[in-house]
Design an enzyme around this catalytic site. Sequence first.
Site, PDB file in Angstrom:
ATOM      1  CE  LYS A   1      -1.660   1.563   4.004  1.00 43.61           C
ATOM      2  NZ  LYS A   1      -1.279   2.940   4.339  1.00 43.61           N
ATOM      3  CG  ASN A   2       2.328   2.597   3.549  1.00 45.56           C
ATOM      4  OD1 ASN A   2       1.172   2.928   3.303  1.00 45.56           O
ATOM      5  ND2 ASN A   2       2.752   2.325   4.774  1.00 45.56           N
TER       6      ASN A   2
ATOM      7  NE  ARG B   1       0.543  10.425  10.011  1.00 42.37           N
ATOM      8  CZ  ARG B   1       0.151   9.425   9.222  1.00 42.37           C
ATOM      9  NH1 ARG B   1      -1.035   8.873   9.421  1.00 42.37           N
ATOM     10  NH2 ARG B   1       0.904   8.980   8.245  1.00 42.37           N
ATOM     11  N   PRO B   2       2.010  16.752  11.228  1.00 47.94           N
ATOM     12  CG  PRO B   2       3.873  17.878  12.068  1.00 47.94           C
ATOM     13  CD  PRO B   2       2.981  16.679  12.324  1.00 47.94           C
TER      14      PRO B   2
ATOM     15  CB  CYS C   1      -3.814  11.292  12.009  1.00 51.44           C
ATOM     16  SG  CYS C   1      -3.516   9.525  11.834  1.00 51.44           S
TER      17      CYS C   1
ATOM     18  CG  ASP D   1       3.454   1.569   9.608  1.00 51.35           C
ATOM     19  OD1 ASP D   1       3.689   1.808   8.411  1.00 51.35           O
ATOM     20  OD2 ASP D   1       3.153   2.461  10.429  1.00 51.35           O
TER      21      ASP D   1
ATOM     22  NE  ARG E   1      -7.526   4.271   5.502  1.00 46.36           N
ATOM     23  CZ  ARG E   1      -7.662   5.581   5.563  1.00 46.36           C
ATOM     24  NH1 ARG E   1      -8.465   6.099   6.453  1.00 46.36           N
ATOM     25  NH2 ARG E   1      -6.984   6.348   4.742  1.00 46.36           N
TER      26      ARG E   1
HETATM   27  C1  EPZ Z   1       4.351   6.938   6.261  1.00 42.73           C
HETATM   28  O1  EPZ Z   1       3.565   8.024   6.766  1.00 42.73           O
HETATM   29  C2  EPZ Z   1       3.404   5.726   6.219  1.00 42.73           C
HETATM   30  N1  EPZ Z   1       2.261   6.037   5.371  1.00 42.73           N
HETATM   31  C3  EPZ Z   1       2.908   5.404   7.626  1.00 42.73           C
HETATM   32  O2  EPZ Z   1       2.160   4.189   7.562  1.00 42.73           O
HETATM   33  C4  EPZ Z   1       4.107   5.140   8.520  1.00 42.73           C
HETATM   34  O3  EPZ Z   1       3.666   4.955   9.839  1.00 42.73           O
HETATM   35  C5  EPZ Z   1       5.066   6.355   8.481  1.00 42.73           C
HETATM   36  O4  EPZ Z   1       5.453   6.643   7.128  1.00 42.73           O
HETATM   37  C6  EPZ Z   1       6.341   6.094   9.275  1.00 42.73           C
HETATM   38  O5  EPZ Z   1       6.985   4.966   8.826  1.00 42.73           O
HETATM   39  C7  EPZ Z   1       2.390   5.931   4.030  1.00 42.73           C
HETATM   40  O6  EPZ Z   1       3.437   5.641   3.485  1.00 42.73           O
HETATM   41  C8  EPZ Z   1       1.164   6.185   3.212  1.00 42.73           C
HETATM   42  P1  EPZ Z   1       6.354  10.376   8.245  1.00 42.73           P
HETATM   43  P2  EPZ Z   1       4.143   9.524   6.705  1.00 42.73           P
HETATM   44  O7  EPZ Z   1       6.214  11.664   7.520  1.00 42.73           O
HETATM   45  O8  EPZ Z   1       5.036   9.682   5.564  1.00 42.73           O
HETATM   46  C9  EPZ Z   1       6.742  13.680  11.650  1.00 42.73           C
HETATM   47  C10 EPZ Z   1       0.308   2.755   7.845  1.00 42.73           C
HETATM   48  O9  EPZ Z   1      -0.055   2.209   8.899  1.00 42.73           O
HETATM   49  N2  EPZ Z   1       6.618  14.680  10.570  1.00 42.73           N
HETATM   50  O10 EPZ Z   1       7.510   9.515   7.900  1.00 42.73           O
HETATM   51  O11 EPZ Z   1       2.970  10.426   6.843  1.00 42.73           O
HETATM   52  C11 EPZ Z   1       5.472  12.854  11.826  1.00 42.73           C
HETATM   53  O12 EPZ Z   1       4.511  13.512  12.600  1.00 42.73           O
HETATM   54  C12 EPZ Z   1       0.750   4.236   7.867  1.00 42.73           C
HETATM   55  O13 EPZ Z   1       0.374   2.192   6.740  1.00 42.73           O
HETATM   56  C13 EPZ Z   1       6.782  16.019  10.866  1.00 42.73           C
HETATM   57  O14 EPZ Z   1       7.013  16.388  12.017  1.00 42.73           O
HETATM   58  O15 EPZ Z   1       4.992   9.560   8.074  1.00 42.73           O
HETATM   59  C14 EPZ Z   1       6.040  11.590  12.470  1.00 42.73           C
HETATM   60  O16 EPZ Z   1       6.203  11.804  13.835  1.00 42.73           O
HETATM   61  C15 EPZ Z   1       0.420   4.922   9.152  1.00 42.73           C
HETATM   62  N3  EPZ Z   1       6.671  16.918   9.841  1.00 42.73           N
HETATM   63  C16 EPZ Z   1       7.401  11.440  11.787  1.00 42.73           C
HETATM   64  O17 EPZ Z   1       7.749  12.724  11.285  1.00 42.73           O
HETATM   65  C17 EPZ Z   1       6.424  16.532   8.541  1.00 42.73           C
HETATM   66  O18 EPZ Z   1       6.330  17.386   7.644  1.00 42.73           O
HETATM   67  C18 EPZ Z   1       7.427  10.426  10.638  1.00 42.73           C
HETATM   68  O19 EPZ Z   1       6.316  10.677   9.813  1.00 42.73           O
HETATM   69  C19 EPZ Z   1       6.269  15.163   8.265  1.00 42.73           C
HETATM   70  C20 EPZ Z   1       6.371  14.248   9.299  1.00 42.73           C
END
Ligand code: EPZ
Length: 423
Positions: A22-23, A120-121, A115, A306, A398
């Site tokens: 999916k991701n 999740r900014p 979320c 995850d 999902r």
């Molecule tokens: C991806 O989300 C995955 N989703 C998530 O999987 C997964 O948990 C996550 O990466 C971490 O591995 C998809 O790929 C569709 P991040 P993403 O940006 O990219 C912070 C599932 O269960 N952050 O890597 O949205 C954020 O809040 C889903 O399949 C900022 O602070 O996650 C988090 O604490 C859930 N500012 C950390 O970084 C930003 O601009 C990592 O988030 C972006 C992120």
Amino acid sequence: MDKILVHGGSRLKGQVMVSGSKNSALPILAATLLTKEECVIHNVPDLSDCHYMLQILNHLGAQVERASGTVTIKAEKIVTEAPYDIVRKMRASVCIIGPLLGREKEATVSLPGGCVIGERPIDLHLKGFEALGAAVRIDAGNVKVLAPNLRGTTINLRGKFGPTVLGTDNILMASVLAEGTTVIDGAAAEPEVVDLANFLIAMGAKIEGAGTRRIIVEGVKELHGAEHEVIPDRIEAGTYLVAGAIAGDEVTLRNVVPEHLHSVTEALIKSGFRIVTGTDQLTIFGNGKAGPLKIVTEPYPGFPTDMQAQMCALLTKGQGISILTETIFPQRFMHVPELKRMGANIEMEGPSAVVQGVERLSGAPVMASDLRASAALVLAGLHSEGTTEIHRVYHIDRGYESIDDKLNALGANIERVKEKSGA
Ligand code: EPZ
């Protein structure tokens, strides 16, 4: 709306085929917006999140055809605005901004809302777009980005909680058509980022270093159509490995990349399970009680956030005391109160769940809250007495293709039933 009934106590045995990731599929589908030419994507999982992404592409003007796991997309003429009512269904929609900005030099996309797994900014995404020369504005709940000229530059995408996966994807997709060289430092190195980079390279992009913390992109004038096979889903695979640990005699996963699951298999082996690795398969042998573990979630190649909830479900009936600490989404413990309703002994200490193994769990009505928490409830139901009744299973659909059918094929006893109206 459906609910799932897990009748506990069955032993699992046999083979399960892992679906496409999916991701990985979501950003790859979005990347097809970068060319006017036809793209063919294979091994796209049949999940509601993928359907949402195809709806968004269709809304933006792309022709979309789907034949079982293969999707053909032609984004000849597109618009650059994606409205709230489609985008609100899926946070990952944010990854259309990069390709729209890259190709059309502008995009208006609804800002993702809250979320349950935590704040999740997308500040790092926006910082990256600005560094490439885009003007970024938040207006009426929308992100508006505009950049008559996108220019390559050096960007550090590492945030307070480490690298960002979709942030890295977005900047990668915005910079492939930018003028000059872009260096992404602090990049996410997840296999899904590498898979996206491989698709972009197949379209004619010049990218080096995907899979490391530093990615270098040489901008090109335009990209062409391409064909690509999405990698297997390592989180779906990890979930079935844990099912095998919880209730399996011998469970084999087919169509996996064992290396992508190294941190998960390592933890399960440390907990006392035997795992046999093949080229594209993994076999786990159940051996009763899981040994205690200390797990800390980290960016890839560390232990994936995850998979944290699923491991928690396993350790509820483990030996001794285990500790699961979240460093990516510190509040990602929606599964804990539901597991406690089933008789688990878990205390929260800040971003850590302290799990004292118990002898028995009992089935109960529980509420799914997010994708991985709901998978953990299904797994907990497998080693509970009686029936676990999981509500709001749309969360599971999902990210898991027919989880009930796949587990039943291994010998589980799971039913999917319609909720009474008003439930
Ligand atoms: C991806 O989300 C995955 N989703 C998530 O999987 C997964 O948990 C996550 O990466 C971490 O591995 C998809 O790929 C569709 P991040 P993403 O940006 O990219 C912070 C599932 O269960 N952050 O890597 O949205 C954020 O809040 C889903 O399949 C900022 O602070 O996650 C988090 O604490 C859930 N500012 C950390 O970084 C930003 O601009 C990592 O988030 C972006 C992120």
